[in-house]
Enzyme design. Structure first.
Site, PDB file in Angstrom:
ATOM      1  N   CYS A  79       0.825  -1.210   0.000  1.00  0.00           N
ATOM      2  CA  CYS A  79       0.000   0.000   0.000  1.00  0.00           C
ATOM      3  C   CYS A  79       0.865   1.270   0.000  1.00  0.00           C
ATOM      4  O   CYS A  79       1.424   1.607  -1.034  1.00  0.00           O
ATOM      5  CB  CYS A  79      -0.992  -0.042   1.167  1.00  0.00           C
ATOM      6  SG  CYS A  79      -2.291   1.190   1.033  1.00  0.00           S
ATOM      7  N   HIS A 105      -3.010  -5.393   1.664  1.00  0.00           N
ATOM      8  CA  HIS A 105      -2.307  -5.583   2.935  1.00  0.00           C
ATOM      9  C   HIS A 105      -2.256  -7.039   3.394  1.00  0.00           C
ATOM     10  O   HIS A 105      -3.042  -7.436   4.267  1.00  0.00           O
ATOM     11  CB  HIS A 105      -3.013  -4.783   4.029  1.00  0.00           C
ATOM     12  CG  HIS A 105      -2.971  -3.312   3.827  1.00  0.00           C
ATOM     13  ND1 HIS A 105      -1.870  -2.549   4.125  1.00  0.00           N
ATOM     14  CD2 HIS A 105      -3.900  -2.453   3.349  1.00  0.00           C
ATOM     15  CE1 HIS A 105      -2.118  -1.289   3.848  1.00  0.00           C
ATOM     16  NE2 HIS A 105      -3.346  -1.204   3.371  1.00  0.00           N
ATOM     17  N   GLU A 133      -0.422  -8.240   5.471  1.00  0.00           N
ATOM     18  CA  GLU A 133      -0.130  -8.248   6.911  1.00  0.00           C
ATOM     19  C   GLU A 133      -1.393  -8.161   7.760  1.00  0.00           C
ATOM     20  O   GLU A 133      -1.335  -8.342   8.973  1.00  0.00           O
ATOM     21  CB  GLU A 133       0.846  -7.108   7.262  1.00  0.00           C
ATOM     22  CG  GLU A 133       0.261  -5.693   7.251  1.00  0.00           C
ATOM     23  CD  GLU A 133       0.182  -5.045   5.862  1.00  0.00           C
ATOM     24  OE1 GLU A 133       0.296  -5.773   4.855  1.00  0.00           O
ATOM     25  OE2 GLU A 133       0.010  -3.812   5.793  1.00  0.00           O
TER      26      GLU A 133
END
Lengths: 191, 295
Positions: free
Chosen positions: A77, A172, A174
């Site tokens: 991002c 994302h 994560e």
């Protein structure tokens, strides 16, 4: 194997947690000296303007560019924006990847979304879709030079690109339990 | 699978992207630009900063949509705006503007003295204030996707933010050391949903991002709150009520990143000019305290 996570601002702890869960040690990077001895680097999600300004103020731009000539870097991002050559706005960039990125390309927060993507290059990618989370996400408007397209949305928007050992994703990994993208990056680091 | 919007994941996710950053109160598009240029991760658009709300008295309400729209047009970073506690129509209005986060805030005059907004009804995520773990988990139960300490807004006195952050962290530590069978009584005691009490215990932290707010005025204040374990800071009156807002804003951004590096904190604290004029919380009559608003 030691992966750095740029920790100027953003969700860097989310990345270090995934790395830890797959048995990879990591180090937070806030100053140029923190890059010494690392095998790869992740630039997390966050605000790209904030990350860029802090990188500039603490003389990280050149060291990061040099690091990217030799090692793998993955930007998620805001990190993808920071890696790009061009965002059609005046803000500090690493200009390492031959991609043009448009910030907030899908709209404001109310338009943030989740979607399953087909990512055959990931482990079990042929049979298991990859669930991606997009938050005020950027879009990769064009890929040229040595960069190649890795993933697109069903409507054709480019959301992941690769250039040698540099990787950019609009979304994302994560923020999900699925660690396949982190494993993919660790492999890229060793290639 | 089709695209899903307004999920809990994306609501909480935006707050995760703000971590390690500074959210600044701004009252004009020009302020918003100064904040963005200084490295703010988001701005809070409002008509008056808390110090002025405090000085002016009267009823404090949602800001004029015109001002909020102008600020949204000026900056590329997320824009937040405040609604009164319980005023779900102000929240509907902000949702229709497309702001990125709504702060259901005790800084404005409450519209409901018993109930907060049912934040699950909205596509826009909410941030809410808290003084302790029970209050934080009640707000999360109502749908808040981000929490902040209340502190005592508009004072420039960090003491209440410290108290609230220490209280939340202390209660979480107590929770983690508790045998399983005591959880239900603890949930009852603090007035929090049982499932969120359990989740907090498993995570060892709040289930959503937790910022500090209310009284932060210097880089050292930001560093203090970060070292106490919050995820980021809101600065309200502290920046634009000071002598050199642009310089102070940059310094607080740097302090929030390098919060555990005293040499950098010293460097950024040099020659900042006048801080905002502070008002000691202990000198304020109880009826004028803001943090006690919220239930």
């Amino acid at each position: 194997m030691n992966i750095g996570v740029l920790a100027l601002q953003g969700d860097f702890h989310e990345h270090t947690k995934v790395l830890q869960s797959i048995g990879v040690s990591s180090r937070l990077v806030k100053l140029p000296r923190d890059l010494t001895g690392l095998d790869g680097l992740i630039i997390p999600g966050g605000e790209s303007t904030t990350i860029g300004k802090l990188a500039e103020d603490y003389d990280l731009i050149e060291p990061l560019r040099q690091f990217g000539q030799l090692h793998a870097i993955w930007g998620t991002c805001a990190g993808a924006i920071f890696l790009s050559k061009d965002v059609k706005r005046d803000q500090p960039l690493l200009r390492l990847m031959d991609i043009e990125v448009q910030r907030n390309a899908f709209g404001r927060q109310v338009d943030s979304f989740e979607i399953d993507l087909q990512a055959p290059f990931l482990e079990y990618g042929e049979s298991q879709p990859y669930h991606a989370v997009f938050i005020r996400a950027p879009m990769i408007k064009s890929v040229y030079g040595k960069a190649e397209i890795l993933l697109k949305l069903p409507d054709g928007a480019i959301v992941a690109a690769k250039q040698g050992r540099l990787l950019a994703t609009s979304f994302h990994p994560e923020l999900t339990e699925d660690d396949r993208f982190h494993r993919y990056f660790v492999e890229l680091t060793q290639s | 699978m089709e695209q899903q919007v307004a999920t809990e994941k994306v609501k909480r996710g935006l707050a995760q992207m703000l971590k390690g950053g500074v959210i600044m109160d701004v009252v004009t598009p020009e302020h918003a630009k100064i904040a963005e240029d200084a490295g703010a991760v988001a701005v809070m658009a409002l008509e008056r900063v808390p110090a002025d709300i405090r000085a002016d008295g009267g009823v404090a309400r949602m800001s004029d949509p015109e001002l909020i729209i102008k600020i949204m047009e000026t900056v590329s970073i997320p824009v937040m705006a405040k609604v009164r506690i319980g005023h779900f129509v102000e929240a509907q209005i902000l949702e229709s503007l497309g702001v990125d986060y709504i702060d259901e805030s005790e800084v404005l005059t409450p519209a409901d003295e018993e109930h907060h907004i049912n934040k699950h009804d909205f596509k826009i995520p909410f941030v809410c204030g808290c003084r302790n773990l029970g209050e934080a988990l009640r707000r999360i139960g109502e749908g808040a996707a981000m929490i902040r300490t209340k502190g005592e807004a508009g004072t420039g006195d960090v003491v209440e933010a410290v108290r609230h952050a220490r209280t939340v962290m202390g209660e979480i530590r107590r929770l983690q050391n508790m045998p399983e069978e005591e959880l239900m009584s603890f949930a009852k005691e603090i007035g929090a949903p049982y499932n969120l009490v359990k989740e907090t215990r498993e995570l060892g932290r709040l289930p959503v991002v937790n910022f500090a707010a209310g009284g932060i005025a210097t880089p050292a204040d930001a560093g203090l709150m970060m070292q106490l374990g919050v995820d980021g800071v809101f600065v309200g009156s502290g920046i634009f009520k000071s002598g050199d807002p642009a310089k102070r804003a940059k310094a607080i951004v740097k302090a929030t990143t390098h919060y555990n590096d005293p040499a950098i904190l010293a460097e950024v604290s040099r020659n900042l000019g006048e801080p905002m004029v502070g008002r000691q919380v202990t000198d304020i009559p109880e009826s004028e305290l803001i943090a006690s608003r919220g239930w």
